[in-house]
Motif scaffolding. Structure first.
Motif, short mmCIF file in Angstrom:
data_model
loop_
_atom_site.label_atom_id
_atom_site.label_comp_id
_atom_site.label_asym_id
_atom_site.label_seq_id
_atom_site.Cartn_x
_atom_site.Cartn_y
_atom_site.Cartn_z
N ALA A 1 -13.78 52.60 -10.78
CA ALA A 1 -14.04 51.03 -11.05
C ALA A 1 -15.31 50.68 -11.01
CB ALA A 1 -13.37 50.36 -9.68
N GLU B 1 -7.17 44.73 -11.65
CA GLU B 1 -8.27 45.14 -11.26
C GLU B 1 -8.20 46.73 -10.95
OE1 GLU B 1 -9.58 43.31 -7.84
OE2 GLU B 1 -10.06 41.46 -9.02
N MET B 2 -9.19 47.64 -11.23
CA MET B 2 -9.40 49.00 -11.11
C MET B 2 -9.03 49.50 -9.71
SD MET B 2 -9.02 51.70 -12.51
CE MET B 2 -9.84 51.61 -14.35
N LEU C 1 -9.02 47.25 -15.66
CA LEU C 1 -8.12 47.74 -16.45
C LEU C 1 -7.37 46.84 -17.41
CD1 LEU C 1 -6.99 50.88 -17.19
CD2 LEU C 1 -5.24 50.50 -15.64
N ASN C 2 -7.48 47.17 -18.66
CA ASN C 2 -6.97 46.33 -19.34
C ASN C 2 -6.26 47.32 -20.78
OD1 ASN C 2 -6.00 44.26 -21.38
ND2 ASN C 2 -8.13 43.36 -21.74
N LEU C 3 -5.11 47.23 -20.53
CA LEU C 3 -4.25 48.24 -21.81
C LEU C 3 -3.57 47.18 -22.62
CD1 LEU C 3 -2.58 50.69 -19.22
CD2 LEU C 3 -4.81 50.99 -20.37
N LYS D 1 -2.94 44.48 -17.40
CA LYS D 1 -4.35 44.17 -16.79
C LYS D 1 -4.38 43.84 -15.40
CE LYS D 1 -8.17 41.04 -18.01
NZ LYS D 1 -8.56 40.01 -18.80
N VAL E 1 -5.64 49.53 -9.23
CA VAL E 1 -4.53 50.46 -9.58
C VAL E 1 -4.98 51.80 -9.19
CG1 VAL E 1 -4.32 51.57 -11.96
CG2 VAL E 1 -4.56 48.86 -11.82
N PHE F 1 -15.10 50.78 -14.95
CA PHE F 1 -14.20 49.86 -15.44
C PHE F 1 -13.73 49.11 -14.43
CE2 PHE F 1 -13.75 54.07 -17.90
CZ PHE F 1 -14.05 53.62 -19.27
N TRP G 1 -12.41 59.88 -10.11
CA TRP G 1 -11.31 59.05 -10.22
C TRP G 1 -11.41 57.88 -9.07
CZ3 TRP G 1 -8.78 59.10 -14.56
CH2 TRP G 1 -8.72 60.29 -15.09
#
Length: 313
Positions: free
Chosen positions: A135, A149-150, A141-143, A147, A153, A138, A131
């Motif tokens: 990054a 950067e991982m 992160l684009n939901l 959106k 997030v 991914f 976890w």
């Protein structure tokens, strides 16, 4: 004609004149020499361990000095917070996937089985690292509606929460499933006969009765969660162990700070173990005719009996 219940002693029942009555039987307890020998050996080992630590290169004055350091207290608060939130997430997922596992729908039951198999079969330390380094797979992160950067997030707290919570959910799913299956099927049939839906039956009838089986292992899982939370140092989350390591790196009191962390972990597990005891006692009310006395009730009973014996004397 009446029968004589008391028969007069005959010549055979009368002891002869001058006969000496038999002595009273004196019971002699069996001596367990092995118990005394093992007790002496254990006490000797404990004394030797205490002497060894007392003569070791440990600055014992540092332990009480750093026990309530602000950084340590902050780590304690963070440890409690991540343990409670991860346990809450694990409990919610456990109930959800336990119900899915018992579903007659093959799709939902298969998904639940796969989730339990995956997260129970891999170490929690590895899950935390996955976890935290998500990054690498991914970067963004684009939901659709969100959106970013991982790396922004996936904070240390979120990585710790997902790593601990999802792993705990797999174990809680099996605990909840065992609790649900412990409830007699007649309860479900009676609820359906009263017109309840499956959701109402599960929420109002089955789960309240299953809590008696679910609560004890859940308490043990939370105690284990408090200790397992020390692994979150792998994702750079600031907890009790991380605070102790930071102080040790600057003060060079490595073992002393490990002792400080151990004392706090023992204190936390002891406090929550007391809460677990009273929670189990509450849910045992429907299964026992009379609840066993609590430790405080036992102490009060002994004190009252001691005072009553003194008053009689």
């Amino acid at each position: 004609m009446t029968d004589k219940l008391d028969k007069d002693p005959g010549p055979a029942d009368t002891p002869p004149a001058g006969a000496v009555p038999p002595e009273a039987i004196r019971a002699i307890p069996v001596r367990h020499y092995g118990r005394w020998i093992s007790a002496v050996v254990v006490i000797g080992l404990v004394v030797a361990l205490i002497v060894a630590f007392s003569q070791g290169n440990v600055r014992w004055a540092t332990v009480p000095e750093k026990l309530f350091d602000p950084s340590i207290l902050r780590g304690v608060v963070n440890t409690i917070w991540i343990s409670i939130t991860a346990m809450a997430l694990g409990l919610a997922l456990g109930v959800l996937f336990a119900v899915m596992r018992l579903s007659k729908n093959p799709v939902t039951s298969t998904i639940a089985w796969f989730y339990i198999w995956l997260f129970r079969g891999t170490p929690v330390y590895v899950q935390l690292l996955i976890w935290f380094n998500l990054a690498l797979i991914f970067p963004i992160l684009n939901l659709g509606f969100y959106k970013d950067e991982m790396t922004q997030v996936m904070t240390p707290f979120l990585a710790a929460l997902l790593g601990l919570g999802l792993n705990e959910g797999a174990y809680m799913a099996e605990i909840v499933r065992a609790g649900i299956q412990s409830v007699d099927e007649g309860q479900t049939e009676a609820s359906h006969a009263l017109g309840m839906t499956r959701t109402q039956t599960m929420r109002r009838v089955v789960l309240p009765q299953a809590m008696r089986v679910i609560v004890p292992p859940t308490g043990n899982e939370f105690i284990n969660m408090l200790k397992t939370s020390s692994l979150v140092v792998a994702v750079q989350y600031f907890d009790l162990l991380r605070a102790a390591q930071d102080i040790a790196s600057t003060s060079f009191a490595v073992m002393e700070m490990f002792f400080v962390a151990s004392i706090w972990y023992l204190a936390l597990t002891s406090v929550f173990s007391v809460g677990q005891y009273y929670l189990e006692r509450r849910y045992a009310r429907g299964a026992l005719r009379s609840l066993p006395p609590t430790p405080l009730q036992k102490i009060k009973a002994k004190l009252s009996s001691f005072s009553n014996s003194k008053a009689v004397a």
